[in-house]
Design a protein around this motif. Structure first.
Motif, PDB file in Angstrom:
ATOM      1  N   ASP A 174       0.832  -1.209   0.000  1.00  0.00           N
ATOM      2  CA  ASP A 174       0.000   0.000   0.000  1.00  0.00           C
ATOM      3  C   ASP A 174       0.865   1.257   0.000  1.00  0.00           C
ATOM      4  O   ASP A 174       0.675   2.149  -0.829  1.00  0.00           O
ATOM      5  CB  ASP A 174      -0.930  -0.017   1.219  1.00  0.00           C
ATOM      6  CG  ASP A 174      -1.746   1.249   1.338  1.00  0.00           C
ATOM      7  OD1 ASP A 174      -2.598   1.487   0.456  1.00  0.00           O
ATOM      8  OD2 ASP A 174      -1.526   2.003   2.304  1.00  0.00           O
ATOM      9  N   GLN A 175       1.817   1.333   0.898  1.00  0.00           N
ATOM     10  CA  GLN A 175       2.634   2.541   1.019  1.00  0.00           C
ATOM     11  C   GLN A 175       3.547   2.742  -0.187  1.00  0.00           C
ATOM     12  O   GLN A 175       3.721   3.871  -0.653  1.00  0.00           O
ATOM     13  CB  GLN A 175       3.436   2.506   2.324  1.00  0.00           C
ATOM     14  CG  GLN A 175       2.569   2.692   3.551  1.00  0.00           C
ATOM     15  CD  GLN A 175       1.846   4.016   3.554  1.00  0.00           C
ATOM     16  OE1 GLN A 175       2.466   5.079   3.535  1.00  0.00           O
ATOM     17  NE2 GLN A 175       0.517   3.969   3.567  1.00  0.00           N
ATOM     18  N   GLY A 178      -2.486   1.026   6.802  1.00  0.00           N
ATOM     19  CA  GLY A 178      -2.029   1.709   5.590  1.00  0.00           C
ATOM     20  C   GLY A 178      -2.651   3.087   5.451  1.00  0.00           C
ATOM     21  O   GLY A 178      -1.967   4.084   5.183  1.00  0.00           O
ATOM     22  N   ILE A 209      -1.432   5.524   8.257  1.00  0.00           N
ATOM     23  CA  ILE A 209      -0.121   6.127   7.964  1.00  0.00           C
ATOM     24  C   ILE A 209      -0.302   7.384   7.116  1.00  0.00           C
ATOM     25  O   ILE A 209       0.321   8.419   7.370  1.00  0.00           O
ATOM     26  CB  ILE A 209       0.819   5.106   7.281  1.00  0.00           C
ATOM     27  CG1 ILE A 209       1.210   4.015   8.277  1.00  0.00           C
ATOM     28  CG2 ILE A 209       2.048   5.801   6.696  1.00  0.00           C
ATOM     29  CD1 ILE A 209       1.915   2.823   7.652  1.00  0.00           C
ATOM     30  N   ASP A 210      -1.177   7.313   6.111  1.00  0.00           N
ATOM     31  CA  ASP A 210      -1.430   8.492   5.274  1.00  0.00           C
ATOM     32  C   ASP A 210      -1.981   9.650   6.096  1.00  0.00           C
ATOM     33  O   ASP A 210      -1.560  10.792   5.934  1.00  0.00           O
ATOM     34  CB  ASP A 210      -2.456   8.170   4.183  1.00  0.00           C
ATOM     35  CG  ASP A 210      -1.915   7.288   3.086  1.00  0.00           C
ATOM     36  OD1 ASP A 210      -0.770   6.827   3.190  1.00  0.00           O
ATOM     37  OD2 ASP A 210      -2.653   7.057   2.111  1.00  0.00           O
ATOM     38  N   ARG A 228       0.819  11.037   8.131  1.00  0.00           N
ATOM     39  CA  ARG A 228       1.883  11.590   7.282  1.00  0.00           C
ATOM     40  C   ARG A 228       1.456  12.871   6.564  1.00  0.00           C
ATOM     41  O   ARG A 228       2.192  13.857   6.567  1.00  0.00           O
ATOM     42  CB  ARG A 228       2.319  10.528   6.265  1.00  0.00           C
ATOM     43  CG  ARG A 228       3.441  10.932   5.339  1.00  0.00           C
ATOM     44  CD  ARG A 228       3.899   9.770   4.456  1.00  0.00           C
ATOM     45  NE  ARG A 228       2.909   9.355   3.486  1.00  0.00           N
ATOM     46  CZ  ARG A 228       2.793   9.882   2.256  1.00  0.00           C
ATOM     47  NH1 ARG A 228       3.612  10.836   1.877  1.00  0.00           N
ATOM     48  NH2 ARG A 228       1.869   9.439   1.431  1.00  0.00           N
ATOM     49  N   LYS A 283       1.439   4.064  -3.084  1.00  0.00           N
ATOM     50  CA  LYS A 283       1.055   5.462  -2.862  1.00  0.00           C
ATOM     51  C   LYS A 283       2.235   6.404  -3.087  1.00  0.00           C
ATOM     52  O   LYS A 283       2.078   7.471  -3.708  1.00  0.00           O
ATOM     53  CB  LYS A 283       0.505   5.637  -1.450  1.00  0.00           C
ATOM     54  CG  LYS A 283      -0.868   4.997  -1.265  1.00  0.00           C
ATOM     55  CD  LYS A 283      -1.282   5.018   0.191  1.00  0.00           C
ATOM     56  CE  LYS A 283      -2.664   4.442   0.410  1.00  0.00           C
ATOM     57  NZ  LYS A 283      -3.008   4.364   1.844  1.00  0.00           N
TER      58      LYS A 283
END
Length: 159
Positions: free
Chosen positions: A22-23, A108, A111-112, A115, A26
């Motif tokens: 996922d990261q 996931g 984290i966004d 961030r 992205k």
């Protein structure tokens, strides 16, 4: 290491793999695309860089920022609950598999939010001019996890 620990290790490894994929996807999208830029892949699918400050389908996206912390807190609490539930349910492999996907997706997207304050979405499916809301790998993992949980529940023998 006993068998119980091994069983949870493989599920948490799956969770970590979902988060990693996922990261990475992205970060690639953010490096290669500008906001709103899209690339047609098929007659029904584009890659497009978009951001969602809300939840699924843009729920609460139009508010002034409080939803970032609301969904961050909700994701953290859900993740803790899932880990506890997995530990208590380690003898139920299909349940743990579904929860591992859901946990990976939740983290996931979490984290966004931490961030950049919003979730990166980039998978755009459509028919004609009708587009499904853009989503990402984390969202897909949550969907897969829920599908596994539903199959698990409906496949149980009823008394």
């Amino acid at each position: 290491m006993n068998m119980t620990q091994y069983s949870l290790t493989k599920y948490f490894s799956l969770t970590a793999l979902v988060i990693l994929i996922d990261q990475i996807t992205k970060l690639i999208m953010e490096a290669k695309f500008q906001f709103g830029e899209f690339k047609p892949i098929t007659v029904f699918f584009n890659l497009v860089l978009t951001y969602n400050p809300g939840a699924a389908f843009g729920f609460l996206a139009q508010h002034d920022g409080w939803q970032r912390w609301f969904f961050t807190t909700l994701s953290l609490l859900a993740s803790v609950f899932i880990v506890i539930y997995m530990r208590k349910s380690r003898h139920l492999p299909r349940l743990c598999l579904g929860l591992a996907f859901i946990l990976g997706g939740a983290i996931g997207n979490l984290i966004d939010r931490v961030r950049i304050g919003r979730v990166v979405d980039f998978l755009d499916f459509y028919v004609g001019n009708s587009h499904w809301p853009a989503f990402n790998i984390a969202d897909s993992a949550i969907f897969i996890g829920v599908a596994i949980l539903l199959v698990d529940e409906f496949s149980k023998k009823k008394p």
